[in-house]
Design an enzyme around this catalytic site. Structure first.
Site, short mmCIF file in Angstrom:
data_model
loop_
_atom_site.label_atom_id
_atom_site.label_comp_id
_atom_site.label_asym_id
_atom_site.label_seq_id
_atom_site.Cartn_x
_atom_site.Cartn_y
_atom_site.Cartn_z
N LYS A 110 -15.03 -2.16 -37.00
CA LYS A 110 -16.10 -1.94 -38.04
C LYS A 110 -16.67 -0.35 -37.72
O LYS A 110 -17.34 0.16 -38.61
CB LYS A 110 -17.13 -2.76 -38.00
CG LYS A 110 -16.75 -4.33 -38.32
CD LYS A 110 -17.70 -5.44 -38.26
CE LYS A 110 -17.14 -6.65 -38.24
NZ LYS A 110 -18.36 -7.51 -37.86
N GLY A 111 -16.52 -0.01 -36.59
CA GLY A 111 -17.49 0.99 -36.03
C GLY A 111 -17.39 2.43 -36.76
O GLY A 111 -18.49 3.31 -36.88
N ASP A 166 -15.04 5.61 -34.29
CA ASP A 166 -16.48 5.88 -33.90
C ASP A 166 -16.60 6.65 -32.47
O ASP A 166 -16.95 7.90 -32.32
CB ASP A 166 -17.57 4.62 -33.81
CG ASP A 166 -16.90 3.56 -33.13
OD1 ASP A 166 -15.85 3.71 -32.40
OD2 ASP A 166 -17.47 2.56 -32.98
N ASP A 216 -13.54 5.69 -25.64
CA ASP A 216 -14.47 5.29 -24.73
C ASP A 216 -13.24 5.35 -23.51
O ASP A 216 -12.91 6.28 -22.86
CB ASP A 216 -14.98 4.08 -24.74
CG ASP A 216 -15.84 3.47 -23.62
OD1 ASP A 216 -16.48 4.35 -22.82
OD2 ASP A 216 -16.09 2.47 -23.37
N LYS A 227 -16.45 9.84 -24.90
CA LYS A 227 -16.91 9.69 -23.59
C LYS A 227 -15.66 10.26 -22.50
O LYS A 227 -15.10 9.06 -21.97
CB LYS A 227 -17.35 8.25 -23.35
CG LYS A 227 -18.77 7.94 -23.83
CD LYS A 227 -18.94 6.43 -23.45
CE LYS A 227 -19.92 5.78 -24.25
NZ LYS A 227 -20.06 4.24 -23.89
N ASP A 272 -22.83 -0.44 -33.20
CA ASP A 272 -23.73 -1.43 -33.01
C ASP A 272 -24.05 -1.90 -31.53
O ASP A 272 -23.25 -1.46 -30.49
CB ASP A 272 -22.96 -2.73 -33.64
CG ASP A 272 -21.97 -3.34 -32.66
OD1 ASP A 272 -21.09 -2.61 -32.08
OD2 ASP A 272 -21.91 -4.50 -32.41
N ARG A 281 -25.98 -0.62 -36.58
CA ARG A 281 -25.20 0.20 -37.58
C ARG A 281 -25.62 0.80 -38.60
O ARG A 281 -25.24 2.01 -38.81
CB ARG A 281 -24.07 -0.71 -37.77
CG ARG A 281 -23.14 -1.53 -36.92
CD ARG A 281 -22.08 -2.17 -37.59
NE ARG A 281 -21.19 -3.22 -36.82
CZ ARG A 281 -20.52 -2.99 -35.95
NH1 ARG A 281 -19.80 -1.62 -35.63
NH2 ARG A 281 -19.93 -3.83 -35.34
#
Ligand code: 5GP
Ligand code: MG
Length: 186
Positions: A42-43, A102, A105, A133, A161, A167
């Site tokens: 969803k991000g 989004d 990582d 990141k 989130d 969000r």
């Protein structure tokens, strides 16, 4: 963590200016190509929405599709098990694809997506993430277009989130314990 304080690290204006800059580059690389944008839900939903609206200036005329991936584990510690909940539904053969997420990582999600997309025989696949990141990376992967680099901190807002909330924020923030909470630990 009850009632954490949101500390804004990238505000709405900064995010939109950065998106316009990224889109300038994408517009050059994807000129006259049959572009399909794939958002990882969803991000990515807010970032993707702003990205495609900024792209409209360049008339790239993309198709837009989504993949839904789920990973097992708690929300602050992304785990290694990834599962496709919804797969791509647009024909990607011979297309130029831009995967939008989004945040990059550990890189495991993006690596998984790239492996899946290879089977669909696109002509080219590039990746675009709002946040990166780099110090957290566990697999050898980088994004072609990056909004901002962040350190090893858990961020929320602008689609990202914490346990399903935050969000909706138009900015990116880190969560900090409220002063009450901090004093309780002293
Ligand atoms: P990966 O570790 O596979 O590169 O990233 C997996 C997913 O973990 C990201 O797509 C994102 O949904 C989530 N994630 C990673 N870091 C953060 C973070 O700082 N905040 C939030 N909200 N989600 C994150
Ligand atoms: Mg994600």
């Amino acid at each position: 963590m009850s009632d954490p304080i949101e500390k804004i690290i990238f505000d709405e204006k900064v995010i939109h200016e950065r998106i316009d800059k990224i889109v300038e580059k994408i517009a050059v690389d994807y000129e006259n190509k049959d572009l399909v944008i794939i958002g990882i839900l969803k991000g990515s939903f807010i970032f993707l929405a702003d990205l495609v609206r900024s792209m409209f200036r360049y008339k790239l005329n993309p198709q837009v599709d989504f993949m839904i991936l789920s990973s097992y584990g708690s929300s602050t510690i992304p785990s290694t098990m990834i599962k496709i909940e919804r797969d791509v539904s647009v024909d990607l053969e011979g297309k130029t694809v831009l995967v939008v997420d989004d945040i990059l990582d550990t890189g495991r999600t993006m690596q998984y997506v790239m492996e899946r997309l290879r089977w669909l025989e696109p002509a080219m696949v590039k990746t675009c993430v709002l946040l990166d990141k780099p110090t957290r990376r566990k697999v050898d992967i980088h994004a072609d277009y990056v909004g901002f680099e962040v350190g090893d901190r858990f961020v929320v807002g602008y689609g990202l989130d914490y346990d399903g909330y935050y969000r909706d924020r138009p900015y990116i923030a880190v969560l900090e314990e409220s002063p009450d909470e901090t004093s309780k630990h002293e």
